[in-house]
Structures are given as C-alpha cells and as structure tokens.
Design an enzyme around this catalytic site. Structure first.
Site, PDB file in Angstrom:
ATOM      1  N   GLY A 217      42.648 134.341 -28.500  1.00  0.00           N
ATOM      2  CA  GLY A 217      43.213 134.099 -29.839  1.00  0.00           C
ATOM      3  C   GLY A 217      44.730 133.994 -29.845  1.00  0.00           C
ATOM      4  N   ILE A 218      45.314 134.606 -30.869  1.00  0.00           N
ATOM      5  CA  ILE A 218      46.763 134.518 -31.065  1.00  0.00           C
ATOM      6  C   ILE A 218      47.501 135.170 -29.891  1.00  0.00           C
ATOM      7  CG2 ILE A 218      48.653 135.286 -32.568  1.00  0.00           C
ATOM      8  CD1 ILE A 218      46.670 135.022 -34.948  1.00  0.00           C
ATOM      9  N   ASN A 287      50.405 142.740 -30.852  1.00  0.00           N
ATOM     10  CA  ASN A 287      49.530 141.737 -31.467  1.00  0.00           C
ATOM     11  C   ASN A 287      48.104 142.244 -31.667  1.00  0.00           C
ATOM     12  OD1 ASN A 287      48.298 138.894 -31.885  1.00  0.00           O
ATOM     13  ND2 ASN A 287      47.289 139.675 -30.054  1.00  0.00           N
ATOM     14  N   LEU A 296      35.578 148.623 -50.711  1.00  0.00           N
ATOM     15  CA  LEU A 296      35.880 150.056 -50.583  1.00  0.00           C
ATOM     16  C   LEU A 296      34.678 150.915 -50.971  1.00  0.00           C
ATOM     17  CD1 LEU A 296      37.905 152.220 -49.822  1.00  0.00           C
ATOM     18  CD2 LEU A 296      38.821 152.118 -52.147  1.00  0.00           C
ATOM     19  N   ALA A 297      33.882 150.422 -51.935  1.00  0.00           N
ATOM     20  CA  ALA A 297      32.698 151.182 -52.358  1.00  0.00           C
ATOM     21  C   ALA A 297      31.717 151.378 -51.200  1.00  0.00           C
ATOM     22  CB  ALA A 297      32.003 150.467 -53.518  1.00  0.00           C
ATOM     23  N   ASN A 298      31.759 150.486 -50.207  1.00  0.00           N
ATOM     24  CA  ASN A 298      30.839 150.584 -49.072  1.00  0.00           C
ATOM     25  C   ASN A 298      31.534 151.019 -47.777  1.00  0.00           C
ATOM     26  OD1 ASN A 298      28.897 149.465 -50.792  1.00  0.00           O
ATOM     27  ND2 ASN A 298      29.521 147.376 -50.247  1.00  0.00           N
ATOM     28  N   ASN A 346      43.738 141.589 -49.931  1.00  0.00           N
ATOM     29  CA  ASN A 346      42.578 140.708 -49.745  1.00  0.00           C
ATOM     30  C   ASN A 346      41.310 141.496 -50.033  1.00  0.00           C
ATOM     31  OD1 ASN A 346      41.368 138.279 -49.186  1.00  0.00           O
ATOM     32  ND2 ASN A 346      41.419 138.548 -46.967  1.00  0.00           N
ATOM     33  N   TYR A 352      42.267 147.101 -43.688  1.00  0.00           N
ATOM     34  CA  TYR A 352      43.114 146.153 -42.958  1.00  0.00           C
ATOM     35  C   TYR A 352      44.425 145.924 -43.715  1.00  0.00           C
ATOM     36  CZ  TYR A 352      44.197 141.740 -40.484  1.00  0.00           C
ATOM     37  OH  TYR A 352      44.782 140.737 -39.748  1.00  0.00           O
ATOM     38  N   LYS A 356      48.154 146.665 -42.274  1.00  0.00           N
ATOM     39  CA  LYS A 356      49.145 145.603 -42.067  1.00  0.00           C
ATOM     40  C   LYS A 356      50.375 145.804 -42.958  1.00  0.00           C
ATOM     41  CE  LYS A 356      47.033 143.241 -38.845  1.00  0.00           C
ATOM     42  NZ  LYS A 356      47.609 143.142 -37.500  1.00  0.00           N
TER      43      LYS A 356
HETATM   44  P1  NAI Z   1      41.185 138.360 -32.019  1.00  0.00           P
HETATM   45  O1  NAI Z   1      40.126 139.305 -32.477  1.00  0.00           O
HETATM   46  O2  NAI Z   1      40.769 136.992 -31.596  1.00  0.00           O
HETATM   47  O3  NAI Z   1      42.005 139.013 -30.807  1.00  0.00           O
HETATM   48  C1  NAI Z   1      42.472 140.322 -30.847  1.00  0.00           C
HETATM   49  C2  NAI Z   1      42.590 140.854 -29.415  1.00  0.00           C
HETATM   50  O4  NAI Z   1      43.017 142.215 -29.499  1.00  0.00           O
HETATM   51  C3  NAI Z   1      41.261 140.829 -28.666  1.00  0.00           C
HETATM   52  O5  NAI Z   1      41.415 140.261 -27.390  1.00  0.00           O
HETATM   53  C4  NAI Z   1      40.884 142.303 -28.594  1.00  0.00           C
HETATM   54  O6  NAI Z   1      40.111 142.628 -27.438  1.00  0.00           O
HETATM   55  C5  NAI Z   1      42.247 142.966 -28.575  1.00  0.00           C
HETATM   56  N1  NAI Z   1      42.157 144.369 -28.968  1.00  0.00           N
HETATM   57  C6  NAI Z   1      41.474 144.878 -30.020  1.00  0.00           C
HETATM   58  N2  NAI Z   1      41.559 146.227 -30.008  1.00  0.00           N
HETATM   59  C7  NAI Z   1      42.335 146.562 -28.938  1.00  0.00           C
HETATM   60  C8  NAI Z   1      42.754 147.802 -28.405  1.00  0.00           C
HETATM   61  N3  NAI Z   1      42.407 148.970 -28.951  1.00  0.00           N
HETATM   62  N4  NAI Z   1      43.521 147.777 -27.283  1.00  0.00           N
HETATM   63  C9  NAI Z   1      43.877 146.613 -26.700  1.00  0.00           C
HETATM   64  N5  NAI Z   1      43.482 145.420 -27.168  1.00  0.00           N
HETATM   65  C10 NAI Z   1      42.718 145.385 -28.279  1.00  0.00           C
HETATM   66  O7  NAI Z   1      42.250 138.317 -33.174  1.00  0.00           O
HETATM   67  P2  NAI Z   1      43.335 137.197 -33.552  1.00  0.00           P
HETATM   68  O8  NAI Z   1      42.798 136.354 -34.633  1.00  0.00           O
HETATM   69  O9  NAI Z   1      43.874 136.541 -32.330  1.00  0.00           O
HETATM   70  O10 NAI Z   1      44.466 138.119 -34.203  1.00  0.00           O
HETATM   71  C11 NAI Z   1      45.591 138.628 -33.494  1.00  0.00           C
HETATM   72  C12 NAI Z   1      46.451 139.416 -34.461  1.00  0.00           C
HETATM   73  O11 NAI Z   1      46.809 138.578 -35.556  1.00  0.00           O
HETATM   74  C13 NAI Z   1      45.761 140.632 -35.055  1.00  0.00           C
HETATM   75  O12 NAI Z   1      46.688 141.682 -35.197  1.00  0.00           O
HETATM   76  C14 NAI Z   1      45.297 140.123 -36.411  1.00  0.00           C
HETATM   77  O13 NAI Z   1      45.139 141.170 -37.328  1.00  0.00           O
HETATM   78  C15 NAI Z   1      46.446 139.215 -36.768  1.00  0.00           C
HETATM   79  N6  NAI Z   1      46.148 138.191 -37.775  1.00  0.00           N
HETATM   80  C16 NAI Z   1      45.249 137.191 -37.541  1.00  0.00           C
HETATM   81  C17 NAI Z   1      45.019 136.205 -38.497  1.00  0.00           C
HETATM   82  C18 NAI Z   1      44.070 135.062 -38.282  1.00  0.00           C
HETATM   83  O14 NAI Z   1      43.960 134.212 -39.188  1.00  0.00           O
HETATM   84  N7  NAI Z   1      43.406 134.953 -37.169  1.00  0.00           N
HETATM   85  C19 NAI Z   1      45.719 136.255 -39.796  1.00  0.00           C
HETATM   86  C20 NAI Z   1      46.626 137.341 -39.933  1.00  0.00           C
HETATM   87  C21 NAI Z   1      46.832 138.259 -38.952  1.00  0.00           C
END
Ligand code: NAI
Length: 446
Positions: A217-218, A287, A296-298, A346, A352, A356
């Site tokens: 991902g990101i 990241n 929240l109710a659940n 949201n 979440y 954030k």
């Molecule tokens: P994703 O779920 O694809 O990747 C997240 C990565 O973090 C995964 O590889 C996972 O294994 C790793 N991870 C999770 N818990 C961990 C831990 N305890 N220790 C080490 N690594 C851990 O998520 P994505 O979409 O790439 O998001 C990346 C960041 O961007 C996150 O913080 C997310 O909240 C934020 N974000 C994403 C958005 C989106 O539209 N995708 C929008 C806004 C924020």
C-alpha cells in the site's frame, strides 16, 4: 487499484457523453517523473512587492519562463499570486481580478499558488482580515479550477523572506507533479532553516529513512519514493508480512526489519537496526496503521484498543525513544500519516478518527521538542487513496467517496509518498507541526 472511469471520460464518445450529462470529468493528473520539467509552460508572478520581485528573480535563476504580466492568449503553466504585503481586504481586488482574467488561459494541470503572511501576527485588524481573506479566496478558487489544475498557498511568518529555503522548497513542491493530489491546501513556513538540495532529483541523498508498514500500500510507495529521491530505506512491517516486506526492501536496495511497532522496545529496535546496518538515522515515517470499523454502539474493547495501540500509542512510544537518542540529532525528520477521518470524522470510525486526530495533536506538541536539534515533525492526512483498503469498500460507497473531491478522483499512494518525501527533505526545514492534506480537496470537512 485503477480508476477505469477516468479512461472512459478522458476521450472520444465517453468524454462527450460525460460533458452532456454533466457527469464528473476527472483527468489523468501530471505526476512527478525524475528529470521532468518543474512546470509545463510560462509562470506568471503576479504582485508588485519586493517579495514578488525577489521570487521572480529566483524563478528566472531556475531557468523558468517567467512573466510579470500575462500575454494575451498565452497558455500559462502556473500563476504565483504574491500578496505578502497586503494591508487591507481592499488590497486583494486588483491582484485577484488580474489573475481571474488569466484563468481561461491556463494549460492543463497548471498551478495557482498564493504567497501570503500569517494572519495572527498582523499588526492591524485590517491586515489580519486581508491575510485571512486569502484563505477563503484560495480554497474557493481551487474549487473552480478544472483539468487537473490545483490551487494551493504558502503562508510565511512575519519576517521571513519570500526566497527563504522552505518557501522556495514549498513552491517547487506545489509547482511540480509531486503535489498532483494536493489541492486547496496551505503550507505554513515558520522558520528560516532548511536548505535546497544540490541535486533536485536526489533531495534525500545520504539520508537513512525508516518507513513503518512498508510491506504494501502507501508504505511500499513511500519506501520506493524515498529511495528514488536518494535515501537508504529501512522497511518495517509485522513478521506476518515478511515475504512482501523482503520484496519491497530488495526492490529499494534497502533492509527489512520485521517488527510489530506496538512492542514496548520498538523504538530501540528501529534505532539499533538503522545505526547497525546503515550507520545513522535521519528520517522516520510513521505510516503503519489499521482500521477496525464499527458504529460506536457495536464497538468492542478489542477493536477500540488495537486501533489506538497501533495508530498512535506506538508512534508516541517510538518518538520518545527517538527524542532520547544521540543518533537522532542531526536535523532529523519525523512524518506521521494521519487521515482526513481525523479532521472531518467518518461514520463507523470513532476509534480510527480518534487515533488519527491524536496523531495531529501529537505532531503539534512534539514540534517544539524537535527544534533544539534542527528537527521537524509533520503529518500528512490522506483522503481517498486507491489502495487494497479502499478497494474493499462496497462499490457504491467507493464510487461516491472517490468523486467527493475537487479533482473528482481518488489519489494514488505515490501522491501521499511525494508529500512525505518533501516534508522529510532539507528543503522543508522551516516547516514543523503542520498537517498537509493529500485529498484532492475533499469536499467534506475541507
Ligand atoms: P494497508 O493496510 O494497505 O497497509 C498498512 C501496513 O501497515 C500493512 O503492511 C500492515 O501489515 C502494516 N502494519 C499494521 N499494523 C502494524 C504493526 N503493528 N506493526 C508494523 N506494521 C503494521 O494500509 P494503507 O492503505 O497503505 O494505509 C497506510 C496508512 O495510511 C495508514 O496509517 C492508514 O491509516 C493511512 N490512510 C490510508 C488511507 C487510504 O485511503 N488508503 C486514507 C487515509 C489514511
């Protein structure tokens, strides 16, 4: 994930039908490629202050095709509206209306950038009103722009020159394809520190950067982008993601560290790995993040606690270790990934959203602690980004969320990565405690 709708409405019959029916017409955005020109077309520097003159001279020095007045029918690549000396809201009319007359002559994917000063430090209510007025002006103008053109602003603290390093760094970021999905946003430059790189294509040369959640991902995109910009990357993720993590680390010629960031000793493990394998640590990108959505109710305790533990408690603990470490003292950078859910809220995401928003609070309060060693800490708040996470959303909700922004499309992971790479660079040394949204000017809570 790809957005097939953009291809459909970008050409031929699809384009005509979308236009006739008044459907959203997103375009393919200009994104940064190494070696690509900073901006495509002449740059109009509007304004008659000393700051405007100095900026125009600097831009000429960069080899840009600079105009001080628009030429009839010429397609402009960018308009920089320098309003650093406005004293009264009545001062806004002339420069703004001049720019308005040039809007129809913008090239696709052009840029409008305002340069102004912080409202709260103005010496009179009228000056504060004028400066704050630029906020509403820019955010409204950005909503009127089409064809991938964006509008963003740079705000300077009182005595900062328009040519100080982080103002120029921000200007380059906004002019370039690196800011493709940043729209309707401001960057505030508060300090004179920072420096422009010797090689603009390798702004992170010689730096060692840790990226958490880098297996996909990101995070994977951040690792690739920091590597492209010259950094040596330590890719961190949980042991269960080990294979993907190793693949990313190999791809970026970096090293992999299998680590759950919520472990007590995560900070020490990160510092130890970076110093042992690469001899130093300059940049940490928080990241890694998780969602456990429920109304929240659940909501159960496990869902609530796990999101807080990974998304914010881990960052706080790691930062404590970083701030205490002798290895993190040479103008270090921390960049945290927040979310627009932490700004606008949201439904179904109280846990979440809390985590954030907490990231934003943490960043603001940590900024002064980073100052003594010339360090900075900032957050990037992504909106709807095309990832595995958003691909799993139900179709109708996904399609609505994807279009609910001025650019009428989701962002790419690279867009978030570019903002992080900029904030991690020496050019951004005068920017700290800030939150930069990468959301295409999301309509909710913008
Ligand atoms: P994703 O779920 O694809 O990747 C997240 C990565 O973090 C995964 O590889 C996972 O294994 C790793 N991870 C999770 N818990 C961990 C831990 N305890 N220790 C080490 N690594 C851990 O998520 P994505 O979409 O790439 O998001 C990346 C960041 O961007 C996150 O913080 C997310 O909240 C934020 N974000 C994403 C958005 C989106 O539209 N995708 C929008 C806004 C924020």
């Amino acid at each position: 994930m790809t957005d097939k709708y953009i291809d459909l409405v970008s050409q031929g019959l699809g384009k005509n039908v979308a236009k006739k029916l008044g459907l959203p017409q997103p375009v393919v955005l200009r994104r940064h490629q190494p070696g690509a020109p900073l901006v495509e077309g002449p740059v109009l520097v509007n304004g008659d202050s000393v700051g405007a003159d100095d900026l125009a001279t600097t831009l000429l020095g960069w080899g840009l095709d600079v105009r001080r007045n628009a030429l009839p029918k010429e397609k402009l690549g960018a308009i920089i509206l320098v309003m650093d000396a406005v004293q009264h809201p009545e001062d806004l009319g002339k420069p703004v209306l001049t720019v308005g007359a040039s809007l129809r002559d913008l090239a696709p994917n052009a840029r409008i950038i305002t340069v102004s000063r912080t409202a709260h430090s103005a010496s009179t209510p009228a000056a504060a009103a004028a400066r704050q007025g630029i906020d509403g002006l820019l955010r409204s103008l950005a909503k009127e722009l089409r064809a991938g053109t964006t509008g963003n602003g740079i705000i300077l603290s009182e005595d900062l020159a328009t040519t100080s390093p982080s103002v120029l760094g921000s200007l380059r970021f906004f002019l370039s394809g690196r800011s493709a999905y940043v729209d309707g946003q401001f960057l505030t430059v508060t300090g004179p520190s920072g420096s422009l790189p010797a090689d603009f294509d390798k702004p992170l040369a010689g730096k060692v950067a840790v990226v958490t959640g880098a297996a996909r991902g990101i995070g994977a995109s951040i690792a690739r982008t920091l590597h492209r910009d010259g950094a040596k990357v330590v890719a961190v993720d949980i042991p269960a993601a080990g294979d993907h993590l190793a693949a990313v680390a190999n791809e970026v010629h970096g090293t992999a560290l299998q680590l759950d960031i919520s472990r007590e000793d995560a900070g020490q493990r990160i510092i130890g790995h970076a110093v042992e394998r690469h001899g130093r640590l300059d940049i940490v990108v928080h990241n890694a993040g998780i969602t456990r959505d429920r109304l929240l109710a659940n909501m159960d305790e496990g869902r609530w606690q796990s999101v807080i533990a990974v998304n914010i408690a881990a960052q706080l603990r790691i930062n404590e270790a970083l701030l205490a470490s002798e290895h993190f003292k040479a103008s270090p950078r921390i960049v945290s990934v927040a979310s627009t859910s932490g700004i606008a809220g949201n439904r179904g995401q109280t846990n979440y959203g809390a985590s954030k928003a907490a990231v934003i609070g943490m960043v603001r309060s940590t900024a002064p602690l980073m100052e003594p060693c010339g360090g900075t800490i900032n957050a990037v708040a992504p909106g709807f980004i095309e990832t595995e996470m958003t691909a799993r959303m139900p179709l109708a909700i996904r399609e609505a969320a994807r279009r609910a922004n001025t650019l009428r499309q989701g962002g790419q992971p690279q867009d978030v990565a570019e903002a992080i790479a900029f904030l991690a660079s020496d050019s951004a040394g005068g920017i700290s405690g800030e939150v930069l949204r990468v959301c295409g000017q999301q309509l909710v809570g913008a």
